[in-house]
Design a protein around this motif. Sequence first.
Motif, PDB file in Angstrom:
ATOM      1  N   PRO A 258      19.722  30.178  32.093  1.00 30.26           N
ATOM      2  CA  PRO A 258      19.897  30.846  30.805  1.00 30.26           C
ATOM      3  C   PRO A 258      20.106  32.362  30.954  1.00 30.26           C
ATOM      4  CG  PRO A 258      17.591  30.312  31.151  1.00 30.26           C
ATOM      5  CD  PRO A 258      18.331  29.736  32.305  1.00 30.26           C
ATOM      6  N   GLU A 259      19.854  32.914  32.146  1.00 29.26           N
ATOM      7  CA  GLU A 259      19.970  34.359  32.321  1.00 29.26           C
ATOM      8  C   GLU A 259      21.431  34.814  32.323  1.00 29.26           C
ATOM      9  OE1 GLU A 259      16.054  33.709  32.659  1.00 29.26           O
ATOM     10  OE2 GLU A 259      17.394  32.790  34.123  1.00 29.26           O
ATOM     11  N   LYS A 260      21.546  36.081  32.010  1.00 31.36           N
ATOM     12  CA  LYS A 260      22.877  36.693  32.082  1.00 31.36           C
ATOM     13  C   LYS A 260      23.061  37.149  33.535  1.00 31.36           C
ATOM     14  CE  LYS A 260      23.937  40.744  29.970  1.00 31.36           C
ATOM     15  NZ  LYS A 260      24.024  41.634  28.841  1.00 31.36           N
ATOM     16  N   VAL A 261      24.109  36.663  34.187  1.00 33.56           N
ATOM     17  CA  VAL A 261      24.334  37.050  35.586  1.00 33.56           C
ATOM     18  C   VAL A 261      25.664  37.816  35.662  1.00 33.56           C
ATOM     19  CG1 VAL A 261      24.474  36.247  37.968  1.00 33.56           C
ATOM     20  CG2 VAL A 261      23.159  34.945  36.290  1.00 33.56           C
ATOM     21  N   GLU A 262      25.583  39.036  36.145  1.00 28.53           N
ATOM     22  CA  GLU A 262      26.790  39.872  36.182  1.00 28.53           C
ATOM     23  C   GLU A 262      26.963  40.485  37.558  1.00 28.53           C
ATOM     24  OE1 GLU A 262      26.237  42.766  33.116  1.00 28.53           O
ATOM     25  OE2 GLU A 262      27.403  41.594  31.678  1.00 28.53           O
ATOM     26  N   SER A 263      28.214  40.530  37.986  1.00 24.61           N
ATOM     27  CA  SER A 263      28.485  41.189  39.268  1.00 24.61           C
ATOM     28  C   SER A 263      28.741  42.672  39.006  1.00 24.61           C
ATOM     29  CB  SER A 263      29.698  40.556  39.925  1.00 24.61           C
ATOM     30  OG  SER A 263      30.829  40.764  39.116  1.00 24.61           O
ATOM     31  N   TRP A 264      28.770  43.443  40.070  1.00 24.10           N
ATOM     32  CA  TRP A 264      28.974  44.890  39.940  1.00 24.10           C
ATOM     33  C   TRP A 264      30.309  45.208  39.296  1.00 24.10           C
ATOM     34  CZ3 TRP A 264      33.118  47.091  42.526  1.00 24.10           C
ATOM     35  CH2 TRP A 264      33.740  46.264  43.459  1.00 24.10           C
ATOM     36  N   ASP A 265      31.344  44.405  39.605  1.00 26.76           N
ATOM     37  CA  ASP A 265      32.655  44.715  39.028  1.00 26.76           C
ATOM     38  C   ASP A 265      32.756  44.240  37.579  1.00 26.76           C
ATOM     39  OD1 ASP A 265      32.415  42.298  40.262  1.00 26.76           O
ATOM     40  OD2 ASP A 265      34.495  42.132  40.899  1.00 26.76           O
ATOM     41  N   GLN A 266      32.007  43.142  37.260  1.00 25.53           N
ATOM     42  CA  GLN A 266      32.011  42.692  35.857  1.00 25.53           C
ATOM     43  C   GLN A 266      31.303  43.720  34.975  1.00 25.53           C
ATOM     44  OE1 GLN A 266      30.140  38.909  36.482  1.00 25.53           O
ATOM     45  NE2 GLN A 266      32.080  37.791  36.555  1.00 25.53           N
ATOM     46  N   GLN A 267      30.252  44.318  35.520  1.00 23.80           N
ATOM     47  CA  GLN A 267      29.511  45.316  34.742  1.00 23.80           C
ATOM     48  C   GLN A 267      30.336  46.568  34.484  1.00 23.80           C
ATOM     49  OE1 GLN A 267      25.718  46.062  36.694  1.00 23.80           O
ATOM     50  NE2 GLN A 267      24.711  44.858  35.107  1.00 23.80           N
ATOM     51  N   ASN A 268      31.300  46.796  35.368  1.00 22.08           N
ATOM     52  CA  ASN A 268      32.103  48.019  35.243  1.00 22.08           C
ATOM     53  C   ASN A 268      33.558  47.702  34.932  1.00 22.08           C
ATOM     54  OD1 ASN A 268      30.109  50.195  36.150  1.00 22.08           O
ATOM     55  ND2 ASN A 268      29.904  48.609  37.703  1.00 22.08           N
ATOM     56  N   ALA A 269      33.755  46.602  34.189  1.00 21.83           N
ATOM     57  CA  ALA A 269      35.118  46.150  33.905  1.00 21.83           C
ATOM     58  C   ALA A 269      35.941  47.238  33.222  1.00 21.83           C
ATOM     59  CB  ALA A 269      35.083  44.898  33.049  1.00 21.83           C
ATOM     60  N   ASN A 270      35.321  47.994  32.326  1.00 24.17           N
ATOM     61  CA  ASN A 270      36.056  49.045  31.608  1.00 24.17           C
ATOM     62  C   ASN A 270      36.591  50.098  32.568  1.00 24.17           C
ATOM     63  OD1 ASN A 270      35.696  47.869  29.198  1.00 24.17           O
ATOM     64  ND2 ASN A 270      33.961  49.144  28.579  1.00 24.17           N
ATOM     65  N   LEU A 271      35.737  50.443  33.504  1.00 22.41           N
ATOM     66  CA  LEU A 271      36.117  51.448  34.491  1.00 22.41           C
ATOM     67  C   LEU A 271      37.317  50.968  35.301  1.00 22.41           C
ATOM     68  CD1 LEU A 271      34.796  54.133  35.150  1.00 22.41           C
ATOM     69  CD2 LEU A 271      33.616  53.015  37.028  1.00 22.41           C
ATOM     70  N   PHE A 272      37.284  49.670  35.651  1.00 22.63           N
ATOM     71  CA  PHE A 272      38.376  49.143  36.463  1.00 22.63           C
ATOM     72  C   PHE A 272      39.664  49.008  35.658  1.00 22.63           C
ATOM     73  CE2 PHE A 272      34.874  48.023  39.240  1.00 22.63           C
ATOM     74  CZ  PHE A 272      35.389  48.479  40.436  1.00 22.63           C
ATOM     75  N   SER A 273      39.540  48.799  34.345  1.00 22.62           N
ATOM     76  CA  SER A 273      40.773  48.743  33.559  1.00 22.62           C
ATOM     77  C   SER A 273      41.397  50.138  33.484  1.00 22.62           C
ATOM     78  CB  SER A 273      40.532  48.147  32.174  1.00 22.62           C
ATOM     79  OG  SER A 273      39.602  48.923  31.494  1.00 22.62           O
ATOM     80  N   VAL A 274      40.568  51.186  33.482  1.00 21.73           N
ATOM     81  CA  VAL A 274      41.100  52.557  33.510  1.00 21.73           C
ATOM     82  C   VAL A 274      41.809  52.790  34.853  1.00 21.73           C
ATOM     83  CG1 VAL A 274      40.481  55.006  33.540  1.00 21.73           C
ATOM     84  CG2 VAL A 274      39.382  53.464  31.927  1.00 21.73           C
ATOM     85  N   VAL A 275      41.184  52.301  35.911  1.00 21.01           N
ATOM     86  CA  VAL A 275      41.782  52.443  37.242  1.00 21.01           C
ATOM     87  C   VAL A 275      43.130  51.716  37.284  1.00 21.01           C
ATOM     88  CG1 VAL A 275      41.524  51.814  39.676  1.00 21.01           C
ATOM     89  CG2 VAL A 275      39.603  52.799  38.439  1.00 21.01           C
ATOM     90  N   ALA A 276      43.173  50.536  36.646  1.00 21.70           N
ATOM     91  CA  ALA A 276      44.421  49.764  36.638  1.00 21.70           C
ATOM     92  C   ALA A 276      45.523  50.528  35.902  1.00 21.70           C
ATOM     93  CB  ALA A 276      44.196  48.405  35.984  1.00 21.70           C
ATOM     94  N   VAL A 277      45.139  51.193  34.801  1.00 27.10           N
ATOM     95  CA  VAL A 277      46.128  51.998  34.056  1.00 27.10           C
ATOM     96  C   VAL A 277      46.620  53.146  34.933  1.00 27.10           C
ATOM     97  CG1 VAL A 277      46.431  53.540  32.071  1.00 27.10           C
ATOM     98  CG2 VAL A 277      45.222  51.383  31.798  1.00 27.10           C
TER      99      VAL A 277
END
Lengths: 417, 221
Positions: A258-277
């Motif tokens: 039931p826990e929320k499990v997030e990887s380091w890149d999932q937690q920083n998805a916004n940052l990576f979308s900026v990098v992609a731009v």
Amino acid sequence: MIALALRYLVARRRQTILTLLGIFFGAAAYVAISGFMLGFRYYLVDQLVNNSAHVHVLAREDFLTEHGLDESFYGKVVRHVFWSAPPSGRKDNAIVESPQSWYQRLAADPRVAAFSPQLTANVIFSKGKATASAALVGCDPEQQIKVTTIGDYVTEGKWSDLAAGGNRIVIGDELRKKLGVYVSQTILVSSANSPPTPFKVVAVYRTGSMQADIRAYGAITDVQRVNRTPNQVNEIAVRLHDYTQAAALANTWAALSPEKVESWDQQNANLFSVVAVQETIRYLSIGAIMIVAGFGIYNVLNMTVVQKRRDIAILRSMGYSGADIIWLFFSQGLILGLSGVVLGLSFGYLLSLYLETIPFGAGPMGRGAGHLIISFEPAIYLQSALLAMLAALLASVLPARAAGRLAPIEIIRAGAD
Amino acid sequence: MSIVARGVGKVIGHPPNKVLSDITLEIRDGEFVALTGRSGAGKSTLLYVLSSLDPVSSGTVEIAGRDISRMREEELCRFRNEMMGFVFQFHYLIAELSALENVLLPARKTGQAAQRTPSAKRLLEQFGLEGKHERLPRELSGGEQQRVAIARALVMDPKYLFADEPTGNLDSVNGQTVMDIIRQTNAQLGTTIIMVTHDAHYASLAGRQIQLADGQLIPAA
């Protein structure tokens, strides 16, 4: 043919230099801009991967909905319940439901390098009249330094002193400044559930990130006691042997609990979308430079073909084939491309070395002495060379083919007229 | 090894303009032939048709027993390189190359530049260009440029020399020098020479004259 191509290029020095500059700037800009952007990205990833855990198992925060309690109160008989004040708010404390099963799962998984259970509580720190509200992270000190690099950022005192327990604390530098506290002094920690408890500062750390430096770490048992939540944890930080597997593992584990499990890149998805731009902008701008450079070569070669029609005629009459003529002009594009690439890559490399010396503040982009971080990855140089050569060669193909198709007799006739 | 034209016709342009019609002739090895006629008679067209630079519209041209229209491009290029030399009214020297480099251009095609350098130098000296090997075309006079062009045409020891108004751009002194070189080449090396000229005096230096009018041969009187 190469010798003659070189002579042609040397003879029209100005045109050659101008054309060369196009390729040169394209290649150099690609190297410098890519080096800068990739350097920044690697730094970002490095910070995210190393300073934080690869996977975070987080307590899920559940909230009451308007009809969430209908069945509990009225069973399934009453189908429509209207509340004068509908239930709302968070369901109990957010905690990891069964940490023991997580510990067993993680300990048994060969992909997991280390894990550290944590309890983060929002508390008020005070020393004399100075107070500050911040997060106190309770952790297993020995495991925590295996999971994150926090131990590397300790500037005063020792992280390992935390392990001795007995209300000890390692404090971030920003928080330390706010409280005006030094190593071996005592501060008071109070939570909503407990009276102020004295904690002894055993170490100070500074990561350079404001957000990370305005918190404190203590032994998990101490924090559980202050928070009045014995044996509870609200996060398990996990470090993997291969950080690139983090997202896949997080998704698998999320499906099991039931826990929320997030990887380091999932937690920083916004940052990576900026990098992609940023990446897209990089390719577009370099692409534009290369297209302009390509057109430069195309124009110059086209003009040369027109100017050298008589040479083409005489060469054909001496037995040079259409393919030889194509090679004569194509090789000029090749020489321009190669020279532009060699000069551009060298200049780009030197520019990158210079950029690396530019001081850059101690913000999240700073590291070590606080300089810009530039990537010197060979792939950048290879891509730059390929792109520049592609532009040069594509631009040479059409004029060269046109030259190869010229019929010598047409040129001779035109010359006689 | 003669050049034989059978029923050669040539049509050019839009609308089609018949420049040559039904030309049949034979030029034997070692001959020095002048193609003469008025302007527009088809002399230059016949020269280029015979030399393989211009394809025929009808008929056939055989050189050394081979129909040149049936040769593959690669074969034709080798044939031109090894067997033919061309001299045009304009020297067509490559401006970026020295006199010697221009002369060696045909040899460079087959990688024989080094091997042919002594004979290239000998030709330049023979044509009065000693000490001017390294000069660029723009540093030479018109007559010298044309002599370099002739040296270039002869450097591969061709069997056939095709010359299109080789004296057309020269004064009488330089024109005579060029004609002397061409005659000597024919006499001493046995090179077959086909030369287009409208100058009666230079035409008279040839062993045989072929006269054209309106794209047709005028039978010899």
